[in-house]
Design a protein around this motif. Structure first.
Motif, PDB file in Angstrom:
ATOM      1  N   ALA A 134     -30.026 -24.661  -4.035  1.00 10.63           N
ATOM      2  CA  ALA A 134     -30.567 -23.397  -4.527  1.00 10.63           C
ATOM      3  C   ALA A 134     -31.820 -23.668  -5.340  1.00 10.63           C
ATOM      4  O   ALA A 134     -31.877 -24.626  -6.113  1.00 10.63           O
ATOM      5  CB  ALA A 134     -29.532 -22.667  -5.391  1.00 10.63           C
ATOM      6  N   MET A 135     -32.834 -22.814  -5.141  1.00  6.46           N
ATOM      7  CA  MET A 135     -34.111 -22.978  -5.828  1.00  6.46           C
ATOM      8  C   MET A 135     -34.341 -21.810  -6.777  1.00  6.46           C
ATOM      9  O   MET A 135     -34.749 -20.722  -6.353  1.00  6.46           O
ATOM     10  CB  MET A 135     -35.260 -23.043  -4.816  1.00  6.46           C
ATOM     11  N   PRO A 136     -34.073 -21.995  -8.064  1.00  8.40           N
ATOM     12  CA  PRO A 136     -34.276 -20.900  -9.021  1.00  8.40           C
ATOM     13  C   PRO A 136     -35.739 -20.702  -9.372  1.00  8.40           C
ATOM     14  O   PRO A 136     -36.540 -21.638  -9.354  1.00  8.40           O
ATOM     15  CB  PRO A 136     -33.485 -21.361 -10.246  1.00  8.40           C
ATOM     16  N   THR A 137     -36.070 -19.488  -9.707  1.00  5.40           N
ATOM     17  CA  THR A 137     -37.372 -19.184 -10.270  1.00  5.40           C
ATOM     18  C   THR A 137     -37.372 -19.593 -11.743  1.00  5.40           C
ATOM     19  O   THR A 137     -36.475 -20.305 -12.206  1.00  5.40           O
ATOM     20  CB  THR A 137     -37.691 -17.682 -10.102  1.00  5.40           C
ATOM     21  N   ASN A 138     -38.350 -19.157 -12.518  1.00  5.25           N
ATOM     22  CA  ASN A 138     -38.408 -19.488 -13.946  1.00  5.25           C
ATOM     23  C   ASN A 138     -37.202 -18.902 -14.669  1.00  5.25           C
ATOM     24  O   ASN A 138     -36.966 -17.689 -14.602  1.00  5.25           O
ATOM     25  CB  ASN A 138     -39.694 -18.922 -14.558  1.00  5.25           C
ATOM     26  N   LEU A 139     -36.469 -19.751 -15.367  1.00  2.59           N
ATOM     27  CA  LEU A 139     -35.247 -19.346 -16.038  1.00  2.59           C
ATOM     28  C   LEU A 139     -35.447 -19.278 -17.545  1.00  2.59           C
ATOM     29  O   LEU A 139     -36.284 -19.981 -18.110  1.00  2.59           O
ATOM     30  CB  LEU A 139     -34.122 -20.324 -15.719  1.00  2.59           C
ATOM     31  N   TYR A 140     -34.653 -18.439 -18.176  1.00  5.52           N
ATOM     32  CA  TYR A 140     -34.680 -18.331 -19.632  1.00  5.52           C
ATOM     33  C   TYR A 140     -33.317 -17.850 -20.089  1.00  5.52           C
ATOM     34  O   TYR A 140     -32.509 -17.358 -19.294  1.00  5.52           O
ATOM     35  CB  TYR A 140     -35.754 -17.339 -20.088  1.00  5.52           C
ATOM     36  N   GLY A 141     -33.050 -17.997 -21.398  1.00  8.49           N
ATOM     37  CA  GLY A 141     -31.797 -17.494 -21.930  1.00  8.49           C
ATOM     38  C   GLY A 141     -31.208 -18.418 -22.980  1.00  8.49           C
ATOM     39  O   GLY A 141     -31.866 -19.358 -23.445  1.00  8.49           O
ATOM     40  N   PRO A 142     -29.948 -18.196 -23.369  1.00  5.68           N
ATOM     41  CA  PRO A 142     -29.288 -19.014 -24.384  1.00  5.68           C
ATOM     42  C   PRO A 142     -29.278 -20.487 -23.984  1.00  5.68           C
ATOM     43  O   PRO A 142     -29.046 -20.822 -22.833  1.00  5.68           O
ATOM     44  CB  PRO A 142     -27.860 -18.446 -24.413  1.00  5.68           C
ATOM     45  N   GLY A 143     -29.541 -21.362 -24.954  1.00  9.49           N
ATOM     46  CA  GLY A 143     -29.525 -22.791 -24.695  1.00  9.49           C
ATOM     47  C   GLY A 143     -30.843 -23.357 -24.231  1.00  9.49           C
ATOM     48  O   GLY A 143     -30.929 -24.537 -23.877  1.00  9.49           O
ATOM     49  N   ASP A 144     -31.901 -22.541 -24.221  1.00  8.69           N
ATOM     50  CA  ASP A 144     -33.193 -23.002 -23.741  1.00  8.69           C
ATOM     51  C   ASP A 144     -33.801 -24.023 -24.709  1.00  8.69           C
ATOM     52  O   ASP A 144     -33.353 -24.197 -25.842  1.00  8.69           O
ATOM     53  CB  ASP A 144     -34.139 -21.820 -23.563  1.00  8.69           C
ATOM     54  N   ASN A 145     -34.850 -24.692 -24.231  1.00 10.76           N
ATOM     55  CA  ASN A 145     -35.596 -25.652 -25.034  1.00 10.76           C
ATOM     56  C   ASN A 145     -36.779 -24.920 -25.678  1.00 10.76           C
ATOM     57  O   ASN A 145     -37.671 -24.456 -24.968  1.00 10.76           O
ATOM     58  CB  ASN A 145     -36.076 -26.794 -24.133  1.00 10.76           C
ATOM     59  N   PHE A 146     -36.767 -24.818 -26.987  1.00 14.92           N
ATOM     60  CA  PHE A 146     -37.814 -24.098 -27.701  1.00 14.92           C
ATOM     61  C   PHE A 146     -38.821 -25.041 -28.363  1.00 14.92           C
ATOM     62  O   PHE A 146     -39.538 -24.651 -29.271  1.00 14.92           O
ATOM     63  CB  PHE A 146     -37.189 -23.178 -28.752  1.00 14.92           C
ATOM     64  N   SER A 147     -38.881 -26.278 -27.896  1.00 11.13           N
ATOM     65  CA  SER A 147     -39.815 -27.252 -28.454  1.00 11.13           C
ATOM     66  C   SER A 147     -41.260 -26.819 -28.229  1.00 11.13           C
ATOM     67  O   SER A 147     -41.597 -26.334 -27.146  1.00 11.13           O
ATOM     68  CB  SER A 147     -39.587 -28.618 -27.788  1.00 11.13           C
ATOM     69  N   PRO A 148     -42.140 -27.018 -29.219  1.00 18.08           N
ATOM     70  CA  PRO A 148     -43.546 -26.639 -29.045  1.00 18.08           C
ATOM     71  C   PRO A 148     -44.247 -27.419 -27.940  1.00 18.08           C
ATOM     72  O   PRO A 148     -45.222 -26.938 -27.359  1.00 18.08           O
ATOM     73  CB  PRO A 148     -44.167 -26.949 -30.415  1.00 18.08           C
ATOM     74  N   THR A 149     -43.785 -28.643 -27.651  1.00 23.01           N
ATOM     75  CA  THR A 149     -44.458 -29.478 -26.652  1.00 23.01           C
ATOM     76  C   THR A 149     -43.677 -29.639 -25.359  1.00 23.01           C
ATOM     77  O   THR A 149     -44.255 -30.009 -24.341  1.00 23.01           O
ATOM     78  CB  THR A 149     -44.734 -30.884 -27.222  1.00 23.01           C
ATOM     79  N   GLY A 150     -42.375 -29.375 -25.353  1.00 21.35           N
ATOM     80  CA  GLY A 150     -41.576 -29.646 -24.166  1.00 21.35           C
ATOM     81  C   GLY A 150     -40.998 -28.429 -23.480  1.00 21.35           C
ATOM     82  O   GLY A 150     -40.313 -28.556 -22.470  1.00 21.35           O
ATOM     83  N   SER A 151     -41.277 -27.238 -24.010  1.00 25.10           N
ATOM     84  CA  SER A 151     -40.629 -26.046 -23.472  1.00 25.10           C
ATOM     85  C   SER A 151     -41.419 -25.422 -22.334  1.00 25.10           C
ATOM     86  O   SER A 151     -42.607 -25.688 -22.155  1.00 25.10           O
ATOM     87  CB  SER A 151     -40.447 -25.012 -24.592  1.00 25.10           C
ATOM     88  N   HIS A 152     -40.731 -24.562 -21.584  1.00 24.38           N
ATOM     89  CA  HIS A 152     -41.394 -23.750 -20.577  1.00 24.38           C
ATOM     90  C   HIS A 152     -42.048 -22.543 -21.250  1.00 24.38           C
ATOM     91  O   HIS A 152     -41.898 -22.314 -22.447  1.00 24.38           O
ATOM     92  CB  HIS A 152     -40.397 -23.304 -19.509  1.00 24.38           C
ATOM     93  N   VAL A 153     -42.740 -21.750 -20.435  1.00 25.35           N
ATOM     94  CA  VAL A 153     -43.613 -20.732 -21.003  1.00 25.35           C
ATOM     95  C   VAL A 153     -42.873 -19.685 -21.831  1.00 25.35           C
ATOM     96  O   VAL A 153     -43.313 -19.342 -22.939  1.00 25.35           O
ATOM     97  CB  VAL A 153     -44.456 -20.045 -19.889  1.00 25.35           C
ATOM     98  N   LEU A 154     -41.735 -19.174 -21.352  1.00 24.27           N
ATOM     99  CA  LEU A 154     -41.116 -18.063 -22.057  1.00 24.27           C
ATOM    100  C   LEU A 154     -40.513 -18.476 -23.406  1.00 24.27           C
ATOM    101  O   LEU A 154     -40.777 -17.818 -24.417  1.00 24.27           O
ATOM    102  CB  LEU A 154     -40.081 -17.375 -21.169  1.00 24.27           C
ATOM    103  N   PRO A 155     -39.716 -19.561 -23.482  1.00 26.00           N
ATOM    104  CA  PRO A 155     -39.229 -19.965 -24.809  1.00 26.00           C
ATOM    105  C   PRO A 155     -40.363 -20.367 -25.742  1.00 26.00           C
ATOM    106  O   PRO A 155     -40.266 -20.157 -26.962  1.00 26.00           O
ATOM    107  CB  PRO A 155     -38.289 -21.135 -24.515  1.00 26.00           C
TER     108      PRO A 155
END
Length: 334
Positions: free
Chosen positions: A183-204
């Motif tokens: 399965a190929m997910p699109t951009n994911l977000y939600g509880p447990g995401d990575n909110f690091s300033p340098t390692g996170s994806h765009v939404l978090p």
């Protein structure tokens, strides 16, 4: 599940396997169960009545260690597996550490999939990423766009690793006849995401940036790029539900896109995040920074044909994610 014997040519053809409800009492290993996707899958499986879930943290089991992975499978012998473990990151991390993203993910995938074959895992779902598709693939992106063009250079190493995982799933189906899927997910977000300033994806990253600005009273926030790229976002709880649905309702060699079927610009998502966290200042755009792929919207027709559609709206999902972020301010990944 019936699997025919090997032919003289060394290939095995899948017998007449028909997807059905998984047995709730059977052992189910969620690789990466503490990550964004894995933790959501774990929660969903518990809610759906699975009683023998198995997970190991990276400190307990290094999936890059082949001997350790094989020993784990020999000991636990799971019947079902979701491979959600991966080294992940945003544009900056992918662009800065391509060797790490390629090497680590290849080793994780090969070790887990090889061990799963050896120890007879019946049903397995491999999770990839929508970055496997060409940078300029026709939109919305169909599954058959795979390997038809050049990848986005800022995350090509990660994409190649995930493509290798898809091909290994297909190879296992051909050689061993096992009804494994991808399965190929699109951009994911939600509880447990990575909110690091340098390692996170765009939404978090946006959530953290705007939330901190709102709390500090900053007059402006500066985001990367132009804000014009279009992105599709799926709540991770929807992704978890889609994974179990596919395991119980889909079988085929081609990967299945998992998304909402609609997208928004980065500028629009930034405005929504600002509204949700209560930021009232100005937003500026640093156009010297990369935008990444211009648009990445998945065609989810195959998923719809399998009987599943997303349920969580973007603004509702953002509000619940921000609430989780506030509730876990002292324990989130930094």
């Amino acid at each position: 599940m019936a699997i025919v014997a090997a032919s003289t040519a060394g290939d095995r053809e899948q017998d007449s396997f028909v997807p059905a409800a998984l047995e709730r009492a059977s052992r189910f290993y969620v690789a990466g169960h503490r990550g964004l996707v894995g933790s959501a899958i774990w929660r969903h499986l518990e809610a759906e009545g699975f009683t023998d879930l198995v997970g190991r943290s990276s400190a307990e089991l290094d999936l890059k260690d082949r001997d350790a992975v094989f020993a784990f499978f020999a000991e636990t012998k799971p019947r079902y597996v979701v491979l959600a473990a991966a080294k992940v990151g945003g544009i900056l991390a992918n662009n800065t550490y391509p060797v790490d993203f390629l090497s680590d993910n290849l080793r994780i995938q090969v070790n887990v999939l090889d061990a799963a074959v050896k120890y007879g895992v019946e049903r397995l779902l491999f999770l990839g990423s929508s970055c496997i598709y060409p940078r300029l693939a026709p939109q919305p992106i169909r599954e058959d766009s795979l390997l038809t063009g050049h990848l986005e250079p800022t995350n090509d190493a990660y994409a190649i690793a995930k493509i290798a995982g898809i091909l290994q799933i297909q190879a296992v189906r051909r050689q061993y006849g096992l009804p494994w899927i991808a399965a190929m997910p699109t951009n994911l977000y939600g509880p447990g995401d990575n909110f690091s300033p340098t390692g996170s994806h765009v939404l978090p990253a946006l959530i953290r940036r705007y939330d901190e600005a709102a709390k500090s009273g900053a007059p402006s926030v500066t985001n990367w790029g132009t804000g014009t790229p279009r992105r599709e976002f799926l709540h991770v709880d929807d992704m978890a539900a889609a994974c179990l649905h596919l395991l119980e309702n889909y079988d085929g060699p081609e990967q299945v896109n998992v998304g909402t079927g609609s997208d928004v610009t980065i500028r629009e998502i930034a405005e929504t995040v600002a509204r949700v966290v209560g930021f009232t200042g100005e937003t500026e755009w640093d156009t010297t920074k990369p935008d990444g792929t211009p648009q990445k919207l998945l065609d989810v027709s195959k998923l719809a044909q399998a009987g599943w559609t997303a349920q969580i709206g973007l603004e509702d999902g953002l509000r619940s994610t921000v609430e989780w972020y506030h509730d876990h301010a002292n324990s989130i990944r930094q």
